[in-house]
Design a protein around this motif. Structure first.
Motif, PDB file in Angstrom:
ATOM      1  N   PRO A  94     -18.113  30.982  27.160  1.00 12.48           N
ATOM      2  CA  PRO A  94     -17.197  31.946  27.777  1.00 12.48           C
ATOM      3  C   PRO A  94     -17.598  32.382  29.186  1.00 12.48           C
ATOM      4  O   PRO A  94     -16.762  32.895  29.928  1.00 12.48           O
ATOM      5  N   ASP A  95     -18.851  32.198  29.578  1.00 11.13           N
ATOM      6  CA  ASP A  95     -19.286  32.643  30.906  1.00 11.13           C
ATOM      7  C   ASP A  95     -19.125  31.574  31.987  1.00 11.13           C
ATOM      8  O   ASP A  95     -19.217  31.880  33.175  1.00 11.13           O
ATOM      9  N   ALA A  96     -18.901  30.329  31.621  1.00 11.52           N
ATOM     10  CA  ALA A  96     -18.808  29.241  32.591  1.00 11.52           C
ATOM     11  C   ALA A  96     -17.506  29.311  33.378  1.00 11.52           C
ATOM     12  O   ALA A  96     -16.537  29.933  32.955  1.00 11.52           O
ATOM     13  N   SER A  97     -17.516  28.657  34.536  1.00  8.03           N
ATOM     14  CA  SER A  97     -16.304  28.596  35.347  1.00  8.03           C
ATOM     15  C   SER A  97     -16.220  27.243  36.036  1.00  8.03           C
ATOM     16  O   SER A  97     -17.215  26.544  36.195  1.00  8.03           O
ATOM     17  N   VAL A  98     -15.003  26.877  36.435  1.00 11.55           N
ATOM     18  CA  VAL A  98     -14.767  25.658  37.205  1.00 11.55           C
ATOM     19  C   VAL A  98     -14.457  26.102  38.616  1.00 11.55           C
ATOM     20  O   VAL A  98     -13.603  26.957  38.834  1.00 11.55           O
ATOM     21  N   GLU A  99     -15.169  25.520  39.575  1.00 16.14           N
ATOM     22  CA  GLU A  99     -14.984  25.923  40.964  1.00 16.14           C
ATOM     23  C   GLU A  99     -14.729  24.710  41.833  1.00 16.14           C
ATOM     24  O   GLU A  99     -15.239  23.626  41.569  1.00 16.14           O
ATOM     25  N   ARG A 100     -13.951  24.913  42.852  1.00 11.53           N
ATOM     26  CA  ARG A 100     -13.618  23.848  43.796  1.00 11.53           C
ATOM     27  C   ARG A 100     -14.841  23.539  44.664  1.00 11.53           C
ATOM     28  O   ARG A 100     -15.514  24.436  45.144  1.00 11.53           O
ATOM     29  N   ASP A 101     -15.103  22.233  44.834  1.00 17.33           N
ATOM     30  CA  ASP A 101     -16.232  21.804  45.652  1.00 17.33           C
ATOM     31  C   ASP A 101     -15.743  20.700  46.587  1.00 17.33           C
ATOM     32  O   ASP A 101     -15.866  19.512  46.283  1.00 17.33           O
ATOM     33  N   GLY A 102     -15.167  21.098  47.707  1.00 18.76           N
ATOM     34  CA  GLY A 102     -14.645  20.110  48.647  1.00 18.76           C
ATOM     35  C   GLY A 102     -13.461  19.378  48.057  1.00 18.76           C
ATOM     36  O   GLY A 102     -12.406  19.943  47.847  1.00 18.76           O
ATOM     37  N   GLU A 103     -13.649  18.112  47.732  1.00 22.64           N
ATOM     38  CA  GLU A 103     -12.579  17.291  47.174  1.00 22.64           C
ATOM     39  C   GLU A 103     -12.516  17.337  45.652  1.00 22.64           C
ATOM     40  O   GLU A 103     -11.540  16.900  45.063  1.00 22.64           O
ATOM     41  N   GLY A 104     -13.563  17.819  44.998  1.00 25.73           N
ATOM     42  CA  GLY A 104     -13.613  17.787  43.544  1.00 25.73           C
ATOM     43  C   GLY A 104     -13.852  19.151  42.932  1.00 25.73           C
ATOM     44  O   GLY A 104     -13.636  20.188  43.558  1.00 25.73           O
ATOM     45  N   TRP A 105     -14.298  19.134  41.708  1.00 34.60           N
ATOM     46  CA  TRP A 105     -14.560  20.351  40.937  1.00 34.60           C
ATOM     47  C   TRP A 105     -15.978  20.293  40.389  1.00 34.60           C
ATOM     48  O   TRP A 105     -16.490  19.229  40.063  1.00 34.60           O
ATOM     49  N   ILE A 106     -16.611  21.456  40.274  1.00 32.56           N
ATOM     50  CA  ILE A 106     -17.929  21.550  39.638  1.00 32.56           C
ATOM     51  C   ILE A 106     -17.862  22.637  38.582  1.00 32.56           C
ATOM     52  O   ILE A 106     -17.047  23.564  38.671  1.00 32.56           O
ATOM     53  N   ILE A 107     -18.713  22.511  37.586  1.00 32.45           N
ATOM     54  CA  ILE A 107     -18.785  23.505  36.511  1.00 32.45           C
ATOM     55  C   ILE A 107     -20.038  24.324  36.710  1.00 32.45           C
ATOM     56  O   ILE A 107     -21.137  23.778  36.788  1.00 32.45           O
ATOM     57  N   ASP A 108     -19.851  25.623  36.813  1.00 37.50           N
ATOM     58  CA  ASP A 108     -20.965  26.556  36.960  1.00 37.50           C
ATOM     59  C   ASP A 108     -21.191  27.209  35.599  1.00 37.50           C
ATOM     60  O   ASP A 108     -20.352  27.978  35.141  1.00 37.50           O
ATOM     61  N   PRO A 109     -22.310  26.912  34.916  1.00 38.29           N
ATOM     62  CA  PRO A 109     -22.545  27.460  33.579  1.00 38.29           C
ATOM     63  C   PRO A 109     -22.638  28.986  33.567  1.00 38.29           C
ATOM     64  O   PRO A 109     -22.289  29.618  32.579  1.00 38.29           O
ATOM     65  N   ARG A 110     -23.109  29.577  34.671  1.00 37.25           N
ATOM     66  CA  ARG A 110     -23.202  31.039  34.726  1.00 37.25           C
ATOM     67  C   ARG A 110     -21.885  31.679  35.121  1.00 37.25           C
ATOM     68  O   ARG A 110     -21.658  32.853  34.921  1.00 37.25           O
ATOM     69  N   GLY A 111     -21.031  30.872  35.726  1.00 36.71           N
ATOM     70  CA  GLY A 111     -19.724  31.364  36.127  1.00 36.71           C
ATOM     71  C   GLY A 111     -19.819  32.472  37.142  1.00 36.71           C
ATOM     72  O   GLY A 111     -20.634  32.459  38.056  1.00 36.71           O
ATOM     73  N   ARG A 112     -19.026  33.459  36.964  1.00 35.78           N
ATOM     74  CA  ARG A 112     -18.990  34.595  37.886  1.00 35.78           C
ATOM     75  C   ARG A 112     -19.645  35.820  37.278  1.00 35.78           C
ATOM     76  O   ARG A 112     -19.269  36.941  37.569  1.00 35.78           O
ATOM     77  N   VAL A 113     -20.629  35.582  36.445  1.00 33.41           N
ATOM     78  CA  VAL A 113     -21.332  36.673  35.774  1.00 33.41           C
ATOM     79  C   VAL A 113     -21.956  37.621  36.784  1.00 33.41           C
ATOM     80  O   VAL A 113     -21.941  38.837  36.620  1.00 33.41           O
ATOM     81  N   GLY A 114     -22.484  37.102  37.884  1.00 37.15           N
ATOM     82  CA  GLY A 114     -23.156  37.921  38.883  1.00 37.15           C
ATOM     83  C   GLY A 114     -22.239  38.896  39.598  1.00 37.15           C
ATOM     84  O   GLY A 114     -22.678  39.937  40.072  1.00 37.15           O
ATOM     85  N   ILE A 115     -20.941  38.581  39.683  1.00 43.78           N
ATOM     86  CA  ILE A 115     -20.040  39.481  40.396  1.00 43.78           C
ATOM     87  C   ILE A 115     -19.238  40.378  39.460  1.00 43.78           C
ATOM     88  O   ILE A 115     -18.501  41.240  39.918  1.00 43.78           O
ATOM     89  N   ARG A 116     -19.372  40.167  38.146  1.00 45.11           N
ATOM     90  CA  ARG A 116     -18.658  41.026  37.190  1.00 45.11           C
ATOM     91  C   ARG A 116     -19.321  42.390  37.130  1.00 45.11           C
ATOM     92  O   ARG A 116     -20.546  42.496  37.126  1.00 45.11           O
ATOM     93  N   PRO A 117     -18.540  43.448  37.061  1.00 44.51           N
ATOM     94  CA  PRO A 117     -19.149  44.777  36.933  1.00 44.51           C
ATOM     95  C   PRO A 117     -19.813  44.934  35.569  1.00 44.51           C
ATOM     96  O   PRO A 117     -19.276  44.509  34.550  1.00 44.51           O
ATOM     97  N   GLN A 118     -21.000  45.495  35.571  1.00 42.35           N
ATOM     98  CA  GLN A 118     -21.736  45.737  34.352  1.00 42.35           C
ATOM     99  C   GLN A 118     -21.267  47.055  33.730  1.00 42.35           C
ATOM    100  O   GLN A 118     -20.745  47.924  34.440  1.00 42.35           O
ATOM    101  N   PRO A 119     -21.450  47.245  32.423  1.00 42.11           N
ATOM    102  CA  PRO A 119     -20.975  48.468  31.770  1.00 42.11           C
ATOM    103  C   PRO A 119     -21.521  49.743  32.421  1.00 42.11           C
ATOM    104  O   PRO A 119     -20.812  50.734  32.550  1.00 42.11           O
ATOM    105  N   GLU A 120     -22.780  49.721  32.852  1.00 40.66           N
ATOM    106  CA  GLU A 120     -23.360  50.917  33.470  1.00 40.66           C
ATOM    107  C   GLU A 120     -22.713  51.209  34.842  1.00 40.66           C
ATOM    108  O   GLU A 120     -22.685  52.351  35.294  1.00 40.66           O
TER     109      GLU A 120
END
Length: 125
Positions: A94-120
């Motif tokens: 559930p945390d992974a994301s697909v991101e555009r990389d120039g002409e193709g796509w890459i899969i980031d296993p951490r996804g956008r976890v770093g930019i998501r607001p934390q509960p605190e």
């Protein structure tokens, strides 16, 4: 002799195992056949949603959706998008994301976890 689907019967009605037809892989019963569905590759196509078959129009993976009139659709069917989301989450988590990389796509296993607001960070008081 009457041919049966999974073996040959003699006139006496007994199954003759020595005459049982075999599949190229050596198995003889359909329950022994692996019905493994290959995992979709979300980076192989022009768009990640193209990695799955469309449940609405039946288009194969890699082929754009079609309207009932036969014309190419402007967007994917909603059910195909949902199917792609489910398949992606099942395959990468559930945390992974697909991101555009120039002409193709890459899969980031951490996804956008770093930019998501934390509960605190969400607590106002």
């Amino acid at each position: 002799m009457a041919a049966r689907r999974y073996g040959m019967k003699s006139r006496s009605g007994r199954l003759r195992p020595d005459r049982t037809p075999r599949r190229p892989d050596g198995r003889s019963h359909p329950c022994q056949i692996s019905m493994e569905v290959p995992m979709p590759d979300f980076t192989a196509h022009r768009h990640p949603v193209l990695a799955v078959r469309c449940p609405d129009c039946g288009r194969a993976p890699g082929v754009w959706c079609r309207r009932p009139s036969g014309h190419m659709a402007n967007d994917f069917h909603m059910s195909r998008k949902v199917e792609a989301d489910h398949a992606f989450i099942d395959q990468h988590g559930p945390d992974a994301s697909v991101e555009r990389d120039g002409e193709g796509w890459i899969i980031d296993p951490r996804g956008r976890v770093g930019i998501r607001p934390q509960p605190e960070q969400l607590a106002l008081f």
